[in-house]
Structures are given as C-alpha cells and as structure tokens.
Design an enzyme around this catalytic site. Sequence first.
Site, short mmCIF file in Angstrom:
data_model
loop_
_atom_site.label_atom_id
_atom_site.label_comp_id
_atom_site.label_asym_id
_atom_site.label_seq_id
_atom_site.Cartn_x
_atom_site.Cartn_y
_atom_site.Cartn_z
N TYR A 1 5.08 8.43 16.91
CA TYR A 1 5.60 8.36 15.53
C TYR A 1 6.82 9.31 15.25
CZ TYR A 1 5.07 8.95 10.29
OH TYR A 1 5.14 8.77 9.08
N LYS B 1 10.40 8.09 14.20
CA LYS B 1 11.01 8.75 12.84
C LYS B 1 12.13 9.35 12.99
CE LYS B 1 7.88 7.03 10.02
NZ LYS B 1 8.39 5.85 9.13
N ASP C 1 5.65 -10.02 8.85
CA ASP C 1 5.61 -9.43 10.19
C ASP C 1 6.94 -8.94 10.48
OD1 ASP C 1 5.23 -7.95 12.38
OD2 ASP C 1 4.11 -9.68 13.39
N ASP D 1 4.81 -7.93 3.05
CA ASP D 1 3.99 -7.09 3.74
C ASP D 1 2.93 -8.09 4.66
OD1 ASP D 1 1.49 -5.26 4.26
OD2 ASP D 1 2.43 -3.85 2.82
N SER E 1 0.85 -1.38 -0.03
CA SER E 1 0.13 0.11 0.09
C SER E 1 1.02 1.09 0.06
CB SER E 1 -0.95 -0.02 1.25
OG SER E 1 -0.06 0.28 2.49
#
Length: 265
Positions: free
Chosen positions: A158, A162, A66, A40, A19
């Site tokens: 998040y 990152k 995974d 994925d 995706s």
Amino acid sequence: MSASAGSQTPRAVVTGGASGIGEATARKFASSGWKVIIADIDADRGREIAGELSVQGFDVQSVYLDVTNEAAVQSFSEQVFSLEGGVAALINSGGILQNATRLTSMRIEDFDRILDVNLRGSVLTGKAFGKKMAESGHGAIINMCSLTTFHALPQPAYAMSKAALKTLTEVMAAELGPQGVRVNAVAPGYTLTPAMKDRIDKGERDPSKVISKSALGRFVEPSEIGEAIFFLCSPAAAAITGVTLPVDCGWLVYSVYTNAAAQPA
C-alpha cells in the site's frame, strides 16, 4: 464553480465512488451542482447512491468500471467525453487497503493486486482522461495519496503504491499543465470510512493510537476529504497543480513532533 471553461454545467467522474471517500466526494460534487458519474466495481452500491441523489434532484449516474482493465477504461473515457460538455474533473478514488504486515511476510499476490488497483488503475484512468482533457484545453485530475506517501508505515505494498502516486501526480501536472489541465492529489489521514470502521471493529486498527497521534485529536471525516478535493477542482485553486495535500487532522506533524528526542519542559 467549474474546473472547465464556459457556463455549461460541469461533469465529474469519481472512480471508487460507491463507498468511503469516493462516495463522500460524489455527494459533494452533486450537491454543488455538478453532473456526476460514479464509476466503481461495486455496481449495485453505485446505483443505490445514484438513485438516492437523483431523487433529490441531482444529476448522478453510476456505471461498472474495473480500473485495472485498460480496454474498459479507454472505452469508458471515450463514452463520457462524447457526452455534451465532456468531463471537467476526474477523481481517482478507486483503491484497496492493506493490513499491517512485514515485507518478508507479505504474499506477493497481495502486492500485485494492490499495485494493480491503486497505482496502475490511476495510471490508466489518468492517461485516458488526461489525453482527452488536454485535447479540450481544460480539466482537473485528483489522485488519492495517503499518510504512507510521506512516511514508511507497516503496509509495504500500500505504501509503495501511494508513494508512487505522488510522483505520478507531479509528472502529470508537468506534462498536462501547458494544455490547461491541473493535476493534484490529496493525502487523507486516518479517515472514518466504512472500511476503517470495519477494521476497528475487527481489532485491526486501534483508534486510541490514531487519536493520540493527531494534533486535532480525532479522525478525519470522509466529507472533509471531499471538501478538499472539490476545492482543488474549483477556480479557487486555479494556480495550484502538482501538489499533494495532506488532510490528516495534523497526524503527520504531531506524530513526528511528539516523538522528538528533546521535548519542551
């Protein structure tokens, strides 16, 4: 064309390739003549993409993976490196997003899950694939950073994941460079992935705020991230390693510039 030596058709592994940015990247590599393995957790969608591209004459496979499962990642790396030609490029695109929240309000289980997928998953794949690439003497690895890599935004888990990926990229580049392996990262800006569109539709993202703070006045397209990733894996980027490249329509520079205390008349 290849990140590897020789004339053999190179192979790329794209985690999270079912995706969004991962899918766009898988399509870019396949259309450029690479063999592609989509890895994925969404195995059904991965098989759909692989089937579509295979019908078009491209060499694309899809497997369930995974990235938080260390044993599974290690087994997968051994399997793909046993294939003829091994792996020339690993793109760590597997990851999950986070809606805006305060650190004091964030559920710690959400923090754990995001760090597990976004950071630990890239550590596991980078460790397994990096070792194999170093043994073969060539390869390219791309990690997936973000605007939150550079600026504090209200997505604490998040953002931390990152920001850490930038350091991981630099550590890997320093460690693996002497063995001929290059490691870089891209930092996508606000990108019109299906996940982003879904959040816009739900009112969780305001597209006007994104556009107003982007120098180019628009969202990034997933295919544009794929192009940047492909460049970083190509011979054209042979001297580039340890770099985190923003692909953000100028959001980073414009958002700061337009918020400066002094503005030209």
